[in-house]
Motif scaffolding. Sequence first.
Motif, PDB file in Angstrom:
ATOM      1  N   ILE A 100      -5.073 -17.938 -16.004  1.00 27.30           N
ATOM      2  CA  ILE A 100      -5.962 -17.853 -14.613  1.00 27.30           C
ATOM      3  C   ILE A 100      -6.125 -18.875 -13.651  1.00 27.30           C
ATOM      4  O   ILE A 100      -6.185 -18.669 -12.595  1.00 27.30           O
ATOM      5  N   GLU A 101      -5.608 -19.998 -14.311  1.00 29.39           N
ATOM      6  CA  GLU A 101      -5.748 -21.160 -13.228  1.00 29.39           C
ATOM      7  C   GLU A 101      -4.797 -21.072 -12.028  1.00 29.39           C
ATOM      8  O   GLU A 101      -5.010 -21.420 -10.926  1.00 29.39           O
ATOM      9  N   TYR A 102      -3.718 -20.844 -12.226  1.00 30.16           N
ATOM     10  CA  TYR A 102      -2.572 -20.696 -11.171  1.00 30.16           C
ATOM     11  C   TYR A 102      -3.210 -19.547  -9.905  1.00 30.16           C
ATOM     12  O   TYR A 102      -3.218 -20.099  -8.911  1.00 30.16           O
ATOM     13  N   PRO A 103      -3.566 -18.402 -10.197  1.00 33.23           N
ATOM     14  CA  PRO A 103      -4.056 -17.521  -9.340  1.00 33.23           C
ATOM     15  C   PRO A 103      -5.316 -17.955  -8.562  1.00 33.23           C
ATOM     16  O   PRO A 103      -5.371 -17.899  -7.304  1.00 33.23           O
ATOM     17  N   ILE A 104      -6.066 -18.499  -9.347  1.00 30.58           N
ATOM     18  CA  ILE A 104      -7.492 -19.081  -8.770  1.00 30.58           C
ATOM     19  C   ILE A 104      -7.076 -20.282  -7.793  1.00 30.58           C
ATOM     20  O   ILE A 104      -7.551 -20.403  -6.546  1.00 30.58           O
TER      21      ILE A 104
END
Length: 199
Positions: free
Chosen positions: A121-125
């Motif tokens: 989830i870190e990349y899209p956020i």
Amino acid sequence: MATTQISSHNRLERAKKFLQEIKDRLKNDTGAKVAFKRALSGEHHHLRKIYPFVLPYLQGIPEQEQDIWIFVACLSVYHDQDAEPDAGNFAKSCRELQDSTESKGPERRFRALLETDLDYIEYPITALVRQMKSKKERRISVYYPRLIVDLCLWNHPDQVVQDKWARTFWQSPSSGSARSEETDNVSFEVSDDFKEDVG
């Protein structure tokens, strides 16, 4: 080790305190701010450089959740905010981003985000926050304490966070107040150390 239940309200208060402590500690340390921004890459050698700044403030936070707190701390340094933003969830910020453009790109990114596993989830956020930061003509804020709490609940079997974010983004009325407030009432099992820490 004894465990106890703690509500996400207490976790929210702890998250506010944590992020304020990080902000105060980095106030006049440009080098540390750069290290936090580099740590958003997720590369271990960059993350290790910020551990002295964050780990002392994470006493009592379960180790499996510390990565979430560290990630959001890095975001808060990257997209810093002078004033305290409204206490909305991340979907509110995404909605503002979508409303600032005629492109459907933010909405597509948001749809994909709702289906993303916590491990990825870190990349899209980060990509969405970068877009928010780039909107010089319209300041889009993020309420980072709520983001910490929501990501800690991301794997809830009822997907309460994803549901609430979707309702916020597409402005759907909530199907009963209990459902809309569920993310505020979910309890966590944590150690006694954490209980003492949040008071």
